[in-house]
Design a protein around this motif. Structure first.
Motif, PDB file in Angstrom:
ATOM      1  N   UNK A  39       1.199  -8.967   9.689  1.00 48.65           N
ATOM      2  CA  UNK A  39       1.202  -7.526   9.415  1.00 48.65           C
ATOM      3  C   UNK A  39       0.892  -7.331   7.931  1.00 48.65           C
ATOM      4  N   UNK A  40      -0.154  -6.544   7.645  1.00 48.36           N
ATOM      5  CA  UNK A  40      -0.521  -6.246   6.265  1.00 48.36           C
ATOM      6  C   UNK A  40      -0.751  -4.742   6.144  1.00 48.36           C
ATOM      7  N   UNK A  41      -0.542  -4.238   4.939  1.00 47.87           N
ATOM      8  CA  UNK A  41      -0.757  -2.812   4.754  1.00 47.87           C
ATOM      9  C   UNK A  41      -0.455  -2.374   3.343  1.00 47.87           C
ATOM     10  N   UNK A  42      -0.550  -1.089   3.120  1.00 47.93           N
ATOM     11  CA  UNK A  42      -0.248  -0.472   1.830  1.00 47.93           C
ATOM     12  C   UNK A  42       0.825   0.583   2.014  1.00 47.93           C
ATOM     13  N   UNK A  43       1.632   0.750   0.969  1.00 48.26           N
ATOM     14  CA  UNK A  43       2.642   1.796   0.969  1.00 48.26           C
ATOM     15  C   UNK A  43       2.623   2.499  -0.389  1.00 48.26           C
ATOM     16  N   UNK A  44       2.843   3.808  -0.357  1.00 52.44           N
ATOM     17  CA  UNK A  44       2.974   4.589  -1.588  1.00 52.44           C
ATOM     18  C   UNK A  44       4.411   5.057  -1.707  1.00 52.44           C
ATOM     19  N   UNK A 349      13.100   8.612   9.246  1.00 53.40           N
ATOM     20  CA  UNK A 349      11.867   7.851   9.331  1.00 53.40           C
ATOM     21  C   UNK A 349      11.038   8.221  10.536  1.00 53.40           C
ATOM     22  N   UNK A 350       9.721   8.074  10.414  1.00 56.72           N
ATOM     23  CA  UNK A 350       8.782   8.312  11.510  1.00 56.72           C
ATOM     24  C   UNK A 350       7.675   7.280  11.421  1.00 56.72           C
ATOM     25  N   UNK A 366       6.323   7.115   7.663  1.00 56.17           N
ATOM     26  CA  UNK A 366       6.868   7.941   6.585  1.00 56.17           C
ATOM     27  C   UNK A 366       8.391   7.819   6.614  1.00 56.17           C
ATOM     28  N   UNK A 367       9.011   7.711   5.446  1.00 56.15           N
ATOM     29  CA  UNK A 367      10.467   7.689   5.363  1.00 56.15           C
ATOM     30  C   UNK A 367      10.929   8.507   4.171  1.00 56.15           C
ATOM     31  N   UNK A 368      12.081   9.137   4.331  1.00 54.09           N
ATOM     32  CA  UNK A 368      12.701   9.939   3.276  1.00 54.09           C
ATOM     33  C   UNK A 368      14.122   9.433   3.078  1.00 54.09           C
ATOM     34  N   UNK A 369      14.440   8.973   1.867  1.00 49.47           N
ATOM     35  CA  UNK A 369      15.737   8.388   1.563  1.00 49.47           C
ATOM     36  C   UNK A 369      16.444   9.220   0.496  1.00 49.47           C
ATOM     37  N   UNK A 382      13.794   9.716  -2.418  1.00 52.41           N
ATOM     38  CA  UNK A 382      12.583   8.899  -2.444  1.00 52.41           C
ATOM     39  C   UNK A 382      11.802   9.093  -1.149  1.00 52.41           C
ATOM     40  N   UNK A 383      10.482   9.097  -1.281  1.00 49.92           N
ATOM     41  CA  UNK A 383       9.583   9.207  -0.142  1.00 49.92           C
ATOM     42  C   UNK A 383       8.635   8.011  -0.127  1.00 49.92           C
TER      43      UNK A 383
END
Length: 399
Positions: A39-44, A349-350, A366-369, A382-383
């Motif tokens: 599993x590879x990817x990018x997160x902002x 989270x979604x 997407x997650x909101x903490x 944090x998003x």
């Protein structure tokens, strides 16, 4: 600058060539052989340091490789696994991480009534900024540690018969490597006895007793060692594929060795796990617990109250949607001379996954903490927005 760019490109290429992924696999259902995934990817992230006054945003490249190997027969099975978790930030490269987990497990089933399971897991990891049990303010470089956990469990009896007895012993060691966190180095010894009594079809009464010794290795100004135990009573059930779960409630106690600095605790404890699948394409999962936990702070322990709900739905054969919500309250008031600290966490989270092929998934998340702390300037929001590509063979698909 060129060297840093070159290093990132090399790492990106190596991860693609040498990796394999990272999702949970039901090993009992596997035939002997090798099982890779990736599993590879990018997160902002809009708040990397999880800080109210030091908000910094950045993009991180993430890779989770894994290789699983299984061998065995009807009498025994042997599993070995390597799993990595790599992150490379575009700007805040002091937060880069390369976590590694190597585990091995052996199961022996000489008769239908007897089973012996042995496992050992070695992990090189780091503290995620701002999560439960870590420092209030994230350090410039993540706290890194080596963690080794050995577990042995002996089972006598069959769950479908009258009763079953499980005896388990676990030994865990953790050593911190930087940021002067050596005072959190510890050894942990845990013994557990579980009795299951068959009362109804697919339903068991459960009694669990556990005793734990926490042995800290760098006791200088004060002794952080403690003993804790709990007695839980409850029920476990498996009603076909529709619902499975366990509810255990009881009494727990933690006794620090040096009560000049730390307060003892006794009171209500709980552990709850429920899975409900009303349709083959829908699943509801509930997790909750009230248990003492060890963290990387100077407190001997903290009391964690956690509850989480996950909903998973597959509107089509190719699309899977998962939503989650979690709440946690951590109480650090057992240090007699430390600052009063109580943290509350809330997370939403979604995640949407699309199966382009039977072995290739695309995902968007997407997650909101949120953390609300009693300590001044310790709150944060944090998003995180992420995109990933997952090479996911059929054997590893989530249930």
């Amino acid at each position: 600058m060129f060297i840093n760019f070159y290093r990132r490109i090399c790492l990106f290429v190596l991860l693609w060539l040498a990796s394999l992924d990272g999702l949970a696999i039901e090993t009992q259902q596997l035939t002997p052989g090798f099982y890779p995934a990736l599993r590879v990817g990018y997160a902002w992230l809009d708040n990397v340091f999880r800080s109210e006054k030091q908000e910094k945003a950045d993009t991180v490249f993430q890779a989770r490789p894994m290789l699983h190997w299984k061998a065995g027969t009807v009498v025994y099975d042997l599993n070995a696994r390597y799993q990595g978790n790599y992150g490379v930030y575009r700007v805040l490269d002091e937060q880069d991480y390369m976590d590694h987990t190597l585990s091995i497990g052996f199961g022996l089933h000489p008769t239908e009534k007897m089973a012996l399971e042995l496992s050992d897991r070695y992990k090189i990891g780091h503290d995620q900024p701002g999560i439960s049990g870590t420092q209030v303010f994230a350090p410039p470089k993540p706290n890194r540690w080596h963690d080794n956990r050995f577990r042995a469990q002996f089972t006598y009896g069959r769950r479908i018969a009258t009763a079953q007895l499980q005896l388990a012993y676990e030994e865990a060691t953790r050593r911190f490597q930087n940021n002067q966190r050596e005072f959190s180095d510890r050894n942990q010894h845990t013994g557990t006895a579980t009795w299951l009594y068959h009362v109804l079809p697919k339903t068991w009464l459960v009694t669990e007793f556990q005793y734990q010794i926490n042995d800290f290795q760098m006791n200088k100004a004060f002794d952080q060692d403690s003993d804790q135990w709990h007695v839980f009573q409850g029920a476990s059930w498996e009603i076909s594929a529709v619902t499975q779960g366990e509810i255990l409630l009881g009494y727990l106690r933690s006794t620090p060795k040096d009560q000049r600095f730390f307060k003892p605790f006794s009171g209500f404890g709980a552990r709850i796990s429920i899975n409900w699948q009303p349709r083959t394409y829908s699943r509801v999962t509930l997790r909750a617990e009230r248990m003492p936990q060890l963290g990387s702070t100077a407190s001997a322990f903290f009391l964690a109250n956690r509850i989480g709900l996950t909903l998973q739905h597959e509107p089509t054969e190719r699309i899977r949607i998962q939503t989650s919500a979690a709440y946690e309250k951590d109480d650090y008031s057992f240090n007699r001379f430390g600052p009063e600290r109580q943290d509350r966490f809330l997370r939403f989270g979604l995640e949407i996954n699309y199966a382009m092929l039977h072995w290739l998934n695309l995902g968007l998340g997407y997650s909101h903490d949120i953390r609300n702390s009693s300590l001044r300037l310790s709150d944060y929001a944090a998003n995180t927005i992420s995109f990933h590509v997952q090479i996911l063979p059929e054997y590893a698909r989530n249930p």
